[in-house]
Design a protein around this motif. Structure first.
Motif, short mmCIF file in Angstrom:
data_model
loop_
_atom_site.label_atom_id
_atom_site.label_comp_id
_atom_site.label_asym_id
_atom_site.label_seq_id
_atom_site.Cartn_x
_atom_site.Cartn_y
_atom_site.Cartn_z
N ILE A 102 3.42 -22.07 -47.52
CA ILE A 102 3.77 -21.11 -46.47
C ILE A 102 5.15 -21.46 -45.92
O ILE A 102 5.41 -22.59 -45.53
N SER A 103 6.03 -20.47 -45.91
CA SER A 103 7.38 -20.68 -45.40
C SER A 103 7.48 -20.32 -43.92
O SER A 103 7.98 -21.10 -43.13
N THR A 104 7.03 -19.11 -43.55
CA THR A 104 7.11 -18.67 -42.15
C THR A 104 5.86 -17.90 -41.78
O THR A 104 5.21 -17.28 -42.62
N ASN A 105 5.57 -17.92 -40.49
CA ASN A 105 4.50 -17.12 -39.92
C ASN A 105 5.17 -15.97 -39.19
O ASN A 105 5.65 -16.14 -38.07
N ASN A 106 5.23 -14.81 -39.81
CA ASN A 106 5.95 -13.67 -39.24
C ASN A 106 5.32 -13.17 -37.95
O ASN A 106 6.02 -12.72 -37.06
N THR A 107 4.01 -13.25 -37.82
CA THR A 107 3.32 -12.80 -36.62
C THR A 107 3.74 -13.67 -35.44
O THR A 107 4.02 -13.15 -34.35
N ALA A 108 3.76 -14.97 -35.63
CA ALA A 108 4.17 -15.88 -34.56
C ALA A 108 5.63 -15.65 -34.19
O ALA A 108 6.00 -15.68 -33.02
#
Length: 160
Positions: A102-108
């Motif tokens: 996982i690179s980024t959590n777009n929701t966060a």
């Protein structure tokens, strides 16, 4: 200390025995300082970044939109200890990926941006309220000074 003196200290070629002991101590001190600087400039920030990334990966929940290190964007369907299942695309294809991918959590990120925007709007509203208050005070002081001028003129007329 110039470069020649530093090289003499580093190679251990001192003029006499007393300076040789001092040169070894200064060399050790310089090496310790070099490692300390390297730690605070390179190693510590990298560990901090790794800790933040691990915290982000551990906080992923069902429904979050994520981006993998390969660039795949999807919504989390199932969360397990070391893996996730995400849905991607219009056909809702399911892909099993590992947490470390996982690179980024777009929701966060979207929540964080929304919080920042709300804080900025609140700050601008507070600033606008202060400006209105300052304008009101300024207007009141102008009325007061205008009234004082009229009273002063009237008293001058009475004297004449």
């Amino acid at each position: 200390m110039n470069l020649v003196q530093f090289l003499n200290l580093a190679s251990g070629t001192a003029a006499n025995g007393a300076n040789a002991g001092k040169s070894q101590i200064s060399l050790i001190v310089m090496m310790v300082l070099l490692f300390a600087v390297m730690y605070f400039v390179m190693i510590r920030p990298q560990k901090k970044k790794q800790k933040e990334e691990q915290q982000m990966r551990d906080s992923i929940e069902v429904g979050d939109e994520i981006t993998t290190i390969g660039g795949i964007v999807g919504r989390v369907v199932t969360v397990k200890d070391d893996s996730l299942i995400i849905e991607t695309g219009a056909e809702r294809n399911r892909i099993k990926i590992m947490r470390w991918a996982i690179s980024t959590n777009n929701t966060a990120n979207e929540k964080l941006e929304a919080e920042r925007a709300a804080a900025k709007e609140a700050q601008e509203a507070e600033k606008a309220a202060k400006m209105e208050e300052a304008k009101a005070k300024s207007k009141a002081s102008r009325k007061k000074s205008k009234k004082n001028k009229e009273i002063g003129r009237a008293s001058c007329r009475e004297r004449v």
